[in-house]
Design an enzyme around this catalytic site. Sequence first.
Site, mmCIF file in Angstrom:
data_model
loop_
_atom_site.group_PDB
_atom_site.id
_atom_site.type_symbol
_atom_site.label_atom_id
_atom_site.label_comp_id
_atom_site.label_asym_id
_atom_site.label_seq_id
_atom_site.Cartn_x
_atom_site.Cartn_y
_atom_site.Cartn_z
ATOM 1 C CG MET A 41 51.936 47.905 40.811
ATOM 2 S SD MET A 41 52.684 48.834 39.450
ATOM 3 C CE MET A 41 51.865 50.413 39.620
ATOM 4 C CB CYS A 124 50.382 37.421 45.739
ATOM 5 S SG CYS A 124 52.180 37.362 45.803
ATOM 6 C CE LYS A 163 45.031 43.601 41.293
ATOM 7 N NZ LYS A 163 46.272 42.793 41.336
ATOM 8 C CG ASN A 224 44.706 44.483 36.718
ATOM 9 O OD1 ASN A 224 45.278 43.508 37.191
ATOM 10 N ND2 ASN A 224 45.357 45.560 36.347
ATOM 11 N NE ARG A 249 52.400 44.687 33.867
ATOM 12 C CZ ARG A 249 52.341 43.591 33.115
ATOM 13 N NH1 ARG A 249 53.445 42.962 32.790
ATOM 14 N NH2 ARG A 249 51.166 43.133 32.706
HETATM 15 C C1 LIG Z 1 55.916 45.479 40.481
HETATM 16 C C2 LIG Z 1 54.523 44.944 40.690
HETATM 17 C C3 LIG Z 1 54.056 44.784 41.975
HETATM 18 C C4 LIG Z 1 52.765 44.294 42.180
HETATM 19 N N1 LIG Z 1 52.290 44.203 43.462
HETATM 20 C C5 LIG Z 1 51.005 43.833 43.675
HETATM 21 C C6 LIG Z 1 50.444 43.836 44.983
HETATM 22 O O1 LIG Z 1 51.088 44.218 45.964
HETATM 23 N N2 LIG Z 1 49.154 43.427 45.120
HETATM 24 C C7 LIG Z 1 48.390 43.010 44.051
HETATM 25 O O2 LIG Z 1 47.233 42.641 44.222
HETATM 26 N N3 LIG Z 1 48.891 43.036 42.807
HETATM 27 C C8 LIG Z 1 50.166 43.443 42.599
HETATM 28 N N4 LIG Z 1 50.651 43.495 41.324
HETATM 29 C C9 LIG Z 1 49.774 43.142 40.200
HETATM 30 C C10 LIG Z 1 49.106 44.369 39.595
HETATM 31 O O3 LIG Z 1 48.247 44.986 40.518
HETATM 32 C C11 LIG Z 1 48.291 43.970 38.343
HETATM 33 O O4 LIG Z 1 47.306 43.057 38.722
HETATM 34 C C12 LIG Z 1 49.161 43.334 37.247
HETATM 35 O O5 LIG Z 1 50.399 43.999 37.111
HETATM 36 C C13 LIG Z 1 48.434 43.375 35.895
HETATM 37 O O6 LIG Z 1 48.082 44.682 35.571
HETATM 38 P P1 LIG Z 1 48.940 45.583 34.520
HETATM 39 O O7 LIG Z 1 49.009 44.792 33.248
HETATM 40 O O8 LIG Z 1 48.160 46.867 34.404
HETATM 41 O O9 LIG Z 1 50.302 45.764 35.094
HETATM 42 C C14 LIG Z 1 51.939 43.946 41.090
HETATM 43 C C15 LIG Z 1 52.436 44.111 39.799
HETATM 44 C C16 LIG Z 1 53.703 44.608 39.587
HETATM 45 C C17 LIG Z 1 54.201 44.795 38.177
#
Ligand SMILES: Cc1cc2nc3c(=O)[nH]c(=O)nc-3n(C[C@H](O)[C@H](O)[C@H](O)COP(=O)(O)O)c2cc1C
Length: 364
Positions: A41, A124, A163, A224, A249
């Site tokens: 994140m 992303c 990813k 995920n 999250r």
């Molecule tokens: C604030 C935030 C920042 C994120 N930054 C990245 C990141 O730097 N690299 C990445 O692959 N995914 C990033 N993600 C995506 C998360 O790794 C994840 O794939 C996505 O939030 C879904 O998972 P969750 O439902 O458990 O949040 C980010 C998500 C959030 C909410």
Amino acid sequence: MNHVAPFSEKLTKKMNNFRNYAHPIKLGQISFDSKLLLAPMAGICNIPYRLLMEDLGAGGTVSELISCHGINYGNERTLEMLKIHPLERNVGIQLFGEDPDSMARAAEVAESFGPKFLDINMGCPVAKVVTKGGGSALMKEVQSLAPLFEKMRSKMKIPLSIKIRTGWDGNTRNALEVIKIAQDSGIEWVAIHGRTRTQQYTGLADWDFIENLNQEKKIPLIGNGDLHHPFGVSERLQKTQCDALMIARGALRNPFIFLESLDPDYASTKRSIFLGEDYWEVIKRLRQYCEETFKEERTILVQLRKLVVWFAAGFPHAASFRSQIFASQVLQDCMNISEDYFLSLGSSQKFINYDEVFMSSGHG
Ligand SMILES: Cc1cc2nc3c(=O)[nH]c(=O)nc-3n(C[C@H](O)[C@H](O)[C@H](O)COP(=O)(O)O)c2cc1C
């Protein structure tokens, strides 16, 4: 970081209730402490947060996305982001970029900082990243993937993972094609967020789609998306064919999620043994990790403010706590307000409406 204050006996005992359920796993050549990993994140997965989550049971962690161009230009802030703490056990660094030469050069530098693995961000959805061809735009250029993976691997000794999302949009959910290229190009595992790029964070992660990939893939797959509470994670753990799960999250509102999800009987009660006083211990440790990582008090304050507010989510009077915290301009005030708040919670449970949208933007 030799002198991190230990957690109290009470909190340690509570956490140990769950540790017996955590089994080490191997994804390719890499071992992790459990099947539940912290997802990357941006702005959050820095040294203090990663260390804290490992302390609280995350089987492994990934850095926030880091620009290959920033690394290659020798940008000071970017290089700072590559740093890893000696106490971090199972951490990977995630890179983003588009062209194979730049990514390979950056990979060499990133590897020298000592991560266990490197990861490519192919999920992303942010315009600034995809218009240059990075992040989820890489999933549209499948013919360029094998050369990218091979070039990077030729410069690396540690494993490389990716990813991804399910695809660019509903008509092009090509994750399986990408996984097959990855396995033919020596990629160690694939993590997949179960949404397309165009969905961004709307709708629900498509777990049927993810589980179906398990029938065909030959390398480890990490699922995920929307694993927000221990009950949901535990249910998914029981039925998934994925080799591991990643939580993003969910770990912001419940830092104990990695432990609490491991015991299905406990998780099904939907009650938590972790109370305000336990959160307060966690915050004190986070402060210590921040103080050892960041020089500027302002940076520590900014980090702590957002995390303590997320930790409070669902507890009584969380909204007025949030206003007080965001009004605090000095670290000690932030700590005092947090101490008063979390210790006043007694045996209050959290009540979170998981149907409400929570943080609907991110970098993957
Ligand atoms: C604030 C935030 C920042 C994120 N930054 C990245 C990141 O730097 N690299 C990445 O692959 N995914 C990033 N993600 C995506 C998360 O790794 C994840 O794939 C996505 O939030 C879904 O998972 P969750 O439902 O458990 O949040 C980010 C998500 C959030 C909410």
